[in-house]
Design an enzyme around this catalytic site. Structure first.
Site, short mmCIF file in Angstrom:
data_model
loop_
_atom_site.label_atom_id
_atom_site.label_comp_id
_atom_site.label_asym_id
_atom_site.label_seq_id
_atom_site.Cartn_x
_atom_site.Cartn_y
_atom_site.Cartn_z
CE LYS F 71 -1.89 -1.45 3.91
NZ LYS F 71 -0.87 -2.75 3.66
CB THR F 72 3.72 2.27 2.37
OG1 THR F 72 2.82 2.13 3.38
CG2 THR F 72 4.45 3.71 2.24
CG ASP F 125 2.09 5.03 4.87
OD1 ASP F 125 1.49 4.44 4.18
OD2 ASP F 125 3.33 4.66 5.11
CG ASP F 126 0.81 2.22 8.83
OD1 ASP F 126 -0.23 1.60 8.70
OD2 ASP F 126 2.00 2.14 8.79
CE LYS F 153 -18.28 17.15 6.45
NZ LYS F 153 -19.32 16.59 7.56
CE LYS F 230 6.80 -4.10 5.15
NZ LYS F 230 6.14 -2.82 5.46
N1 ATP Z 1 -30.74 21.27 -3.03
C1 ATP Z 1 -29.53 21.22 -2.65
N2 ATP Z 1 -29.29 21.18 -1.34
C2 ATP Z 1 -28.15 21.27 -0.75
N3 ATP Z 1 -26.81 21.51 -1.45
C3 ATP Z 1 -27.06 21.46 -2.73
C4 ATP Z 1 -28.19 21.44 -3.35
N4 ATP Z 1 -27.95 21.66 -4.67
C5 ATP Z 1 -26.73 21.63 -4.78
N5 ATP Z 1 -26.09 21.34 -3.56
C6 ATP Z 1 -24.74 21.55 -3.59
O1 ATP Z 1 -24.42 20.21 -2.80
C7 ATP Z 1 -23.44 20.24 -1.86
C8 ATP Z 1 -24.01 19.93 -0.58
O2 ATP Z 1 -22.92 19.61 0.38
P1 ATP Z 1 -22.87 20.01 1.94
O3 ATP Z 1 -21.57 20.09 2.43
O4 ATP Z 1 -23.74 20.97 2.28
O5 ATP Z 1 -23.64 18.66 2.42
P2 ATP Z 1 -23.78 18.12 3.84
O6 ATP Z 1 -24.92 17.35 4.15
O7 ATP Z 1 -23.44 19.16 4.94
O8 ATP Z 1 -22.39 16.94 3.83
P3 ATP Z 1 -21.80 16.44 5.21
O9 ATP Z 1 -22.88 15.39 5.87
O10 ATP Z 1 -20.70 15.91 4.70
O11 ATP Z 1 -21.57 17.72 6.25
C9 ATP Z 1 -22.93 21.84 -1.96
O12 ATP Z 1 -21.86 21.88 -2.75
C10 ATP Z 1 -24.27 22.37 -2.37
O13 ATP Z 1 -23.50 23.72 -3.18
N1 ATP Z 2 3.37 -4.31 -7.32
C1 ATP Z 2 3.97 -4.00 -5.89
N2 ATP Z 2 3.09 -3.02 -5.29
C2 ATP Z 2 3.45 -2.63 -4.15
N3 ATP Z 2 4.97 -2.87 -3.77
C3 ATP Z 2 5.58 -3.52 -4.28
C4 ATP Z 2 5.35 -4.09 -5.69
N4 ATP Z 2 6.16 -4.81 -6.12
C5 ATP Z 2 7.27 -4.77 -5.28
N5 ATP Z 2 6.85 -3.83 -4.26
C6 ATP Z 2 7.76 -3.68 -2.98
O1 ATP Z 2 7.10 -4.09 -2.07
C7 ATP Z 2 7.24 -3.33 -0.91
C8 ATP Z 2 5.71 -3.33 -0.19
O2 ATP Z 2 6.05 -2.76 1.11
P1 ATP Z 2 4.87 -1.45 1.64
O3 ATP Z 2 5.69 -0.84 2.80
O4 ATP Z 2 4.55 -0.68 0.68
O5 ATP Z 2 3.84 -2.20 2.08
P2 ATP Z 2 2.64 -2.00 2.92
O6 ATP Z 2 1.32 -2.53 2.36
O7 ATP Z 2 2.52 -0.64 3.07
O8 ATP Z 2 2.97 -2.81 4.28
P3 ATP Z 2 2.45 -2.20 5.49
O9 ATP Z 2 0.91 -2.90 5.86
O10 ATP Z 2 3.40 -2.74 6.71
O11 ATP Z 2 2.21 -0.75 6.00
C9 ATP Z 2 7.95 -2.15 -1.25
O12 ATP Z 2 9.42 -2.46 -0.80
C10 ATP Z 2 7.73 -2.30 -2.60
O13 ATP Z 2 9.05 -1.59 -3.50
MG MG Z 3 2.63 0.80 4.85
MG MG Z 4 -22.34 19.51 6.43
#
Ligand code: ATP
Ligand code: ATP
Ligand code: MG
Ligand code: MG
Ligand code: ATP
Ligand code: ATP
Ligand code: ATP
Ligand code: ATP
Ligand code: MG
Ligand code: MG
Ligand code: MG
Ligand code: MG
Lengths: 267, 267, 267, 267, 267, 267
Positions: F71-72, F125-126, F153, F230
């Site tokens: 992943k990393t 990471d992590d 967010k 890894k």
């Molecule tokens: N009818 C609508 N009501 C609310 N938002 C709208 C509407 N139409 C478009 N939008 C757009 O949708 C987005 C709504 O995002 P908003 O952050 O208000 O949601 P939220 O319910 O507060 O989310 P969260 O649960 O993550 O806090 C905004 O970008 C807003 O401009």
């Molecule tokens: N396809 C591949 N995807 C990811 N890593 C690869 C790949 N091929 C080789 N590697 C090597 O494998 C190792 C992966 O280790 P890495 O730390 O990214 O794993 P990780 O999932 O983050 O581990 P952890 O869960 O411990 O955080 C690295 O040394 C990377 O260079």
């Molecule tokens: Mg990792």
């Molecule tokens: Mg909100």
């Protein structure tokens, strides 16, 4: 802690807080039914006792009832009516964001001030809030709780008398905290629960036409009702935004939205 | 902590606190029945032992019983009656809002002062409150608890003797805390539970007419009774606010409101 | 923390504490039966080992048994009898109201001092108290516990030897804490549980007449007995306050009050 | 924190700690059976890998086994045998009474020092103790745990290599902490569990006569055995305090007291 | 705490935050269906009430609905539309990494500023985040919660009026915290759940060809749909990265990946 | 806190950290199968969107999969491949032993720096380690969690765009923390699970002879396989310490020790 004091602006608690109590009374007390008059009678006995007795130097009274039933207003009314020389309000509104320790200091100061007067009254409003109580957990401030448990039992100094009026909407919690038995008198502040009581309030609000009042009467037939006076006054004010004639309908809708009326059993 | 000390005004604990004990005795001790005299007899033995024995340098006695049964007053009475040269009161009333650490310091200071006198008595009032105990959780101050567990076992220095009298309404909690076995004598302070005991108190209050006393007697027939002397004295004082003649009735109502009398089983 | 040190008066822990041990021995050790001699024999082997062996540089021994069974006195006795050049007492009595960190520092200091002497003995009295243990929760100081778990295993520096004698009435708790296996020798300090053992103690107290001793003997017939020597000595001293002749009766009553004697099964 | 550092005497962790490792080896490593040689073989592969590979810059190995099985001694042996240029011991013995934060700093310092050397070895002894782990709760230091979880995975800087050898008697706990998979090699350090293994140790101790050895052999017939080498060496030293001839008997008694031998199933 | 203030750059909260609200409105409000218009109607009544009533000085309204349903944007829209003289935004985005105490201070400051204006509006966005709520445990800041419980009930000073608009996606949690009844009006902000509503949004985005819209229509036949407007707008933008013609397909895939469409029952 | 900053050497987080990312890529990315290429394709779409869209200013992507699956390395690869002007790594390796508050400050600084650039990428990471998560309890830093929940967010300032790439091996935990839905794209990083995939890796390592590869092929027949890249690379390096010819055998043993191969069901 010194810095803390400065920062939080702990005002010297000395000096009576009669005007503070007025704030809670600006909408007045409407005697909408027997439950209201009963609380007032009960409290009259308590007031007479604190004034006359030379045996008892500490009297404690609790007003308990559902949210918005009017506990704070009644406590303010009783305190003011008692006309005792020293009167002090202990309310969470003055302790927002305080640490447990700061809260304790404020409460202690209020009592220390009261002990200086020969005849005092302290209103402890919203005890569960003073205790930072939340049912999730539950969590609360044990420091404040322990201080209260002692203060509700501690006699004022020789020759001084003190009346404590508490309010709470969580009587059950106070029982769990072993605080309930420390209140020697417990008065129940009721919600409005009959059609007659409701109509008394609506009538005196001068918001509804006679026809609307009859409509409410008819619609409530065979249904239960359960609503605090504070909430009811708020709903009436909302309904008032509608044109005359539509208000009874609006009120009924609002009551329904809040589950304040229903068929069958009160939930 | 230095600042903390200043702020909380930890008074030098040295010096005997005989007058402090008087506060708890201002209503006197009424010997309303055998349970009262038994506690007094038991304590006499303990007092004689602390004075005479050269084997035992530490004696611990616990007065336990329901809230308001008179534990504090009896502890004060026994301590004063013992007439030991040094006497100290350890009460939560003097530690309101203190941190656990500050409480510990105060308690330790009281014991250190007592150890300086050849023959001392310490009254530890309301142990569950000293421990900041609340059944919700439960929560309590382990710092204070551990200090007490050690102090209740620690011998005073060579040639010094110490009597500790504790009071509690939560014997069960003290058992859970493994503190109970540290009290070598445990005396039970009873609630009033027979009609005769009640009438003795009512009679001596000089509040009720003979007719009223007979009425009480009749009304109690076949019912149980369970009430602490402290609460009973408070109710009598409330009843006294009524006109003579109505007082017995009022008292019965107050007892009923408190669930202090009933048919069938004591709950 | 510097201020804290000052305030709590952490005395320099250097210097042997032989006189401190005497305090716990002022009532002497009475060999009331086989269990007492067995503990003394077992400990003799341990003392010989720490003195002679050049393989083993750390020896740990635990005295465990019910409250008041005489653990502390026996530990003091064994330590003093060993006559090792450096001797140190680690007791909760010297740490009342200390924070976890302060406790750790004191304990660590005691061990550091001991490591400086070629041949040392440390008595760790009342381990559950040193750990601030309470079964409600349970709660305890993990900081102190972890320090102990390391110290009970850590070898003194090259060429130095150390004997650690611990006492506890909560062997089960030490097992839960994985501390029990760190004590290579575990000796049980028994309560008194036979009539013969009891009579040995009563006899040597010179408080009872021969007739009273016979009376005790008769009354105990067919009943179990379970009482620590410390508690028994306290009861004898209480009984002594009565007139001669009434003392056996009083003693039996006191034993009954404590549930120290009974029919059927030991509870 | 600066003051804290001073007070706790956090020594600069730089500099190799080869002599420190010797302390754990003063009783030597006795090859009492196959399990011992297997650990040594396994570790040889690991040492060869850290020296030769240019792919792998971090190698982690765990020695796990019951208390007293010889984990610390074997880790020291392997580390010393590797003869890597930089060697560092990370042991709870050097962190008694440290706060979580202080422990973290010490551990981090050890790794930072190791990263400076091109080829290093760190012995992390008694991991559950480094974590302040106790099964009651359980409680542990999450701050230290998280630091370890990162350090056991973090590659040393480009061109540097690091071997980490951990020891623990709580493999299960390390699994719960998701730390176990971070050790790429896990070697089991066994308790002694056969009569032959035992006799090898007894024989080489030169404490017992041939007759005694035969007696042990006979008495163990049909019984299981389970004891760590460390504990066994301690018992042998205790038995040595007896006269020759009585020692086998004593040893068998000690083994029985510890529940180290038995019929039927190992518990 | 003073230093803390400096470090965290607590900006003086005075001054209206109208521009801040614009940020949340940059994507506009699309009236995609009846649920949207209903919220706008409900809020109009509330705005009229705060402006006209001289009975009610505190009005509280909650917008609740699933994540991404548009709660924050609607709250901003309503607040701006109200055109009240003082407007303040209370959002977790301005309190990242603040301690509980610092959060409380900021919130309190916002209310204190609002109380100074005769007619104010406060938007409390994402209440569960202001409370540091996480369902694991659950954990939350009781200090902030208690402050809110008081502020949502406390009347502004005589002659001042205040409208509080809160948003949350955890109505259930607010109920557990006994905060829900403090909102006198509760409006539900819905997710998009019918094909028509979806097509209204897709259409107005001008991203899809007519053929693609028909394809979406056909594919949704007989399936449920449940997606917040915020998430939907994000998916449309992702789909837009594809060539025209492939976008409807991509959108359907993304909806499926998120479990936003399905057969049978909404999960 | 100022001192704390000094002590922990919180480096100014400004400045891109491209070289830091290289560290995680030193072993390269081997495309051992379809799962690898799929992640790379998915991420290409995300990169194109952040570059082209003027609707979306915040894009979040999560790489999740078992420990050691790569992943990393993949996150670093994607971030570097994106070639965005500002790139920042947020890794627990840079916060060892930090308090929760210090961690928060570092994370906040990284975001504040990113917000300054018009187009940025942050690799977190992590995540479970950043949160100090441990399943025992569970315990975690709520302060860090809440900061992340807001930052994942919060839109960057007008005209700025930000790509966040997170990695975790505890997708389930992130779901419990309600963090999962904040990642609009979730890509699964797989373990190696077919013989072909394994052979691709073995082949490219140039450690095994053809005969050995065939042997591995034969031995895997009918068995499942589950191992992260890894861990597999580490095992290959271990096997390499053996003489050529013995390496396939060694590898199979190591796989078996780790439970990475088996008959029947993957556990
Ligand atoms: N009818 C609508 N009501 C609310 N938002 C709208 C509407 N139409 C478009 N939008 C757009 O949708 C987005 C709504 O995002 P908003 O952050 O208000 O949601 P939220 O319910 O507060 O989310 P969260 O649960 O993550 O806090 C905004 O970008 C807003 O401009
Ligand atoms: N396809 C591949 N995807 C990811 N890593 C690869 C790949 N091929 C080789 N590697 C090597 O494998 C190792 C992966 O280790 P890495 O730390 O990214 O794993 P990780 O999932 O983050 O581990 P952890 O869960 O411990 O955080 C690295 O040394 C990377 O260079
Ligand atoms: Mg990792
Ligand atoms: Mg909100
Ligand atoms: N008979 C009455 N009793 C109490 N309050 C009344 C009555 N008639 C009118 N009121 C008005 O009703 C309101 C009651 O509100 P109050 O704050 O006292 O209720 P509360 O029970 O304390 O509410 P909460 O549970 O929220 O603390 C006040 O404005 C008061 O002036
Ligand atoms: N026989 C008696 N025993 C005790 N108190 C008596 C007796 N007769 C009269 N009193 C009076 O009754 C009151 C008893 O109150 P006290 O505070 O001692 O009770 P308590 O049991 O300590 O109450 P709490 O459980 O609240 O601590 C005192 O005012 C005391 O003077
Ligand atoms: N055989 C004996 N063993 C131990 N103590 C004895 C013996 N004979 C007399 N004593 C006396 O009995 C008392 C035992 O008290 P000690 O404090 O040692 O008991 P303990 O078990 O440590 O009690 P605790 O459980 O409270 O710590 C001491 O005063 C001691 O002098
Ligand atoms: N084969 C062996 N393996 C390990 N230790 C041996 C061996 N032979 C003799 N010893 C000795 O046995 C003792 C083992 O003690 P050690 O402290 O290493 O055990 P441990 O498993 O670490 O114990 P603990 O679980 O208490 O940490 C050492 O003194 C060591 O010198
Ligand atoms: Mg109220
Ligand atoms: Mg009392
Ligand atoms: Mg003892
Ligand atoms: Mg070890």
């Amino acid at each position: 802690d010194f810095l803390h004091g400065l920062q939080h602006d702990i005002k010297p608690a000395f000096g009576s807080s009669k005007e503070e109590l007025d704030v809670f009374l600006c909408q007045g007390i409407l005697t909408w039914g027997e439950p209201v008059s009963r609380v007032l009678t009960d409290s009259a006995l308590v007031i007479s006792q604190i004034k006359n007795s030379d045996q008892t130097s500490l009297i404690t009274m609790l007003l308990e009832g559902p949210p918005g039933a009017g506990k704070t207003a009644l406590a303010a009314k009783i305190a003011k009516g008692s006309d005792l020389p020293f009167m002090k309000l202990c309310t969470p509104e003055n302790m927002i964001g305080y640490t447990e320790a700061a809260k304790c200091q404020v409460i202690k100061k209020i009592f220390d001030d009261a002990y200086k007067s020969p005849l005092s009254c302290i209103v402890m409003d919203d005890i569960e809030r003073l205790l930072d109580y939340v049912p999730v957990g539950p969590r609360f401030s044990n420091l404040v709780l322990q201080a209260m448990l002692v203060l509700l039992k501690k006699n004022p100094p020789q020759g001084h008398k003190l009346l404590i009026i508490g309010t709470t909407s969580r009587k059950d919690v106070l029982r769990d905290f072993e605080m309930l038995p420390l209140f020697k008198t417990v008065a129940h502040v009721s919600a409005i629960s009959t059609c007659d009581q409701l109509l008394t309030v609506l009538d005196s609000s001068e918001v509804f036409t006679d026809k609307e009042l009859q409509e409410v009467h008819r619609k409530l037939d065979g249904r239960w009702l359960f609503i605090g006076i504070k909430t009811l006054l708020a709903l009436i004010d909302m309904a008032k935004q509608m044109e005359s004639g539509l208000r009874a309908d609006k009120l009924m809708n609002l009551l329904e939205d809040l589950n304040a009326i229903g068929y069958n059993q009160v939930p």
